[in-house]
Design a protein around this motif. Structure first.
Motif, mmCIF file in Angstrom:
data_model
loop_
_atom_site.group_PDB
_atom_site.id
_atom_site.type_symbol
_atom_site.label_atom_id
_atom_site.label_comp_id
_atom_site.label_asym_id
_atom_site.label_seq_id
_atom_site.Cartn_x
_atom_site.Cartn_y
_atom_site.Cartn_z
ATOM 1 N N GLY A 222 39.194 -68.576 20.924
ATOM 2 C CA GLY A 222 39.950 -68.004 19.816
ATOM 3 C C GLY A 222 39.268 -66.921 19.023
ATOM 4 O O GLY A 222 39.843 -66.400 18.064
ATOM 5 N N LEU A 272 35.917 -69.416 13.674
ATOM 6 C CA LEU A 272 37.354 -69.649 13.486
ATOM 7 C C LEU A 272 37.645 -70.162 12.077
ATOM 8 O O LEU A 272 38.662 -69.794 11.473
ATOM 9 C CB LEU A 272 37.868 -70.650 14.529
ATOM 10 N N SER A 454 44.201 -75.156 17.274
ATOM 11 C CA SER A 454 43.613 -74.244 16.280
ATOM 12 C C SER A 454 44.530 -74.064 15.079
ATOM 13 O O SER A 454 44.066 -74.005 13.931
ATOM 14 C CB SER A 454 43.323 -72.882 16.922
#
Length: 501
Positions: A222, A272, A454
């Motif tokens: 990500g 992230l 996520s």
């Protein structure tokens, strides 16, 4: 918006700009700066640090914070503004008793010390770093002494900085619970270690190809390269200017394939978190993780819960084999999964498996406690370190580079930080069991679809930054505060199955 709050924001804008400049200096010193630069550069860092101190610790800010704590003013503030005022007051109270000249001198010291540490590690020469470490520890004792409350231990002051509400009494209970489960399980695992082979991991792996795969896997997890940068450093780390500029580093070893792969997944987990902080608070005192324990929970969740699962590797193992066809041609997915989860007591924390990892943390925690209790001198630390490694893990460092000098943290002044890794591992396990119960967690991974995982973390943890503390986030998400029983359950289930105990 409250007029008083608007006035406070002018001070915050200046302090944030100065903090950003200091972050850039730190990034440069760890990634690009010449080896001999820091002696002089540290003076500039000291001056900027002094300006940062003065931008926050002054009578105007104190007066504004006092007014904003009044009931009528609080009513005019929204949730984020209240959190910012609360966090800034905490920062003010932490810093106000430190004389400005001592603050500046200390910032210059910890600007220089990482370079000294790095050279000492390369040359396996602890005595060249020891005087700097002693000075760093003395400053931390002094600064803690300025802030300590009646009946409070000096070391507890620092522990609370990284994980609010935790002290040695609570951590002793936490670590005793973890240790009582890990040690007997590890003894059983070691007896059966020959059943898992991983010689493949120590063949020669071209560094450039490692970089190529690590960049791929970071983006797969990500990491957004339009808002982030990946570089190299002696010790991998994550930093940020705001949620549009998040920076991570990695470190590569030719004869250890796993090292860089799991370092980059770990740092991507940190990244992230920072990338997903709400834009409304990213340039504020709460525009970062709720605590270091919560931050480490995200890095270790991605590194271990996700990254060491078979489900994660089903879609991408072929890519790794394509990158290293000769070395991995006879390695099956099942053999690889067993290999990356094999538990072997070793010397290096960052290379440790999940089962032994907390023992590395316990060693550092016990040494820090000894230093603050006056039970260990800086010059005797290598011997104490080696003795504890032999006691807890059955291994003894052949050199200080693989022992007392392996971590950068103390050179940066991060005293009291290490327990956050273990707390983070416990939080990660707790989040895993929660998410497994509410979504097809492993099916998503097998499909190569990390987005729902996520997004859930973003909506329930990341976007809040530090506007909520760790237990508030956990309570809102799963109606339960931190519970280390999940961590013990996770390790027991995982290694009992892996080793067929």
């Amino acid at each position: 918006m409250s007029e008083i709050y608007s006035k406070l924001m002018k001070h915050l804008e200046k302090s944030t700009a100065l903090e950003t400049a200091l972050v850039l200096f730190q990034w440069d010193s760890e990634t690009l700066a010449p080896e001999k630069s820091m002696e002089l550069t540290a003076k500039s860092i000291g001056i900027l640090s002094s300006e940062y101190y003065n931008s926050l610790i002054n009578e105007d800010v104190k007066s504004l914070l006092d007014k904003l704590s009044e009931e009528d003013e609080q009513k005019q503030l929204d949730f984020n503004q209240k959190a910012i005022v609360k966090k800034l007051r905490k920062t003010f109270e932490e810093m106000e008793h430190i004389p400005p000249e001592e603050y500046q001198a200390y910032q210059e010291l910890i600007a220089k010390a990482p370079g000294i540490w790095s050279k000492a590690k390369q040359e396996n020469h602890y005595p060249s770093f020891a005087p700097y470490l002693e000075e760093i520890m003395n400053y931390n004792k002094k600064f803690a002494g300025y802030r300590v409350k009646e009946g409070q231990e000096l070391y507890d002051v620092l522990l609370n900085d990284y994980e609010e509400g935790f002290n040695t009494k609570e951590l002793d209970v936490f670590f005793d619970k973890v240790k009582s489960a890990i040690v007997p399980l590890l003894k059983e695992v070691v007896k059966k270690n020959d059943m898992i082979k991983k010689e493949y991991n120590y063949e020669s792996f071209e560094i450039d190809k490692q970089k190529e795969f690590c960049n791929f896997i970071s983006q797969y997890v990500g990491f957004d390269l339009s808002r982030g940068v990946i570089a190299e450093s002696a010790h991998p780390f994550t930093t940020k200017l705001h949620n549009q500029d998040v920076r991570i580093t990695n470190h590569f070893l030719e004869h250890n394939l796993e090292s860089a792969i799991f370092s980059i997944i770990h740092e991507t987990g940190h990244a992230l978190y920072e990338m997903n902080v709400d834009s409304a608070i990213t340039l504020s005192p709460v525009g970062t993780g709720a605590s270091m324990g919560m931050h480490e929970s995200q890095s270790r969740f991605f590194e271990n819960i996700i990254g060491r699962s078979k489900s994660f590797w089903i879609p991408v193992f072929s890519k790794l084999q394509e990158t290293f066809p000769e070395q991995l041609k006879d390695v099956s997915l099942d053999s690889f999964i067993k290999g990356i989860n094999k538990s072997v007591p070793n010397l290096i924390r960052t290379e440790a498996d999940e089962l032994t990892y907390s023992l590395h943390i316990i060693i550092r925690y016990e040494i820090e406690k000894m230093i603050f209790a006056g039970e260990a001198s800086i010059h005797h630390l290598p011997a104490i370190w080696n003795q504890k490694y032999k006691e807890y893990l059955g291994v003894e460092p052949p050199s200080d580079s693989n022992g007392i000098l392996q971590d950068i943290h103390w050179s940066c002044g991060n005293i009291g930080y290490f327990p956050s890794y273990a707390i983070g591992s416990a939080i990660a396990a707790q989040i895993y069991y929660h998410m497994e119960a509410i979504m097809p967690f492993h099916s998503y991974l097998e499909e190569g679809n990390l987005a729902p995982i996520s997004e859930y973390l973003k909506e329930h943890i990341h976007k809040y930054g530090a506007s909520k503390n760790t237990n508030e986030l956990l309570m809102d998400m799963m109606k339960e505060p931190l519970n280390p029983d999940y961590y013990v359950r996770y390790l027991t289930e995982k290694y009992t199955k892996l080793y067929e105990l």
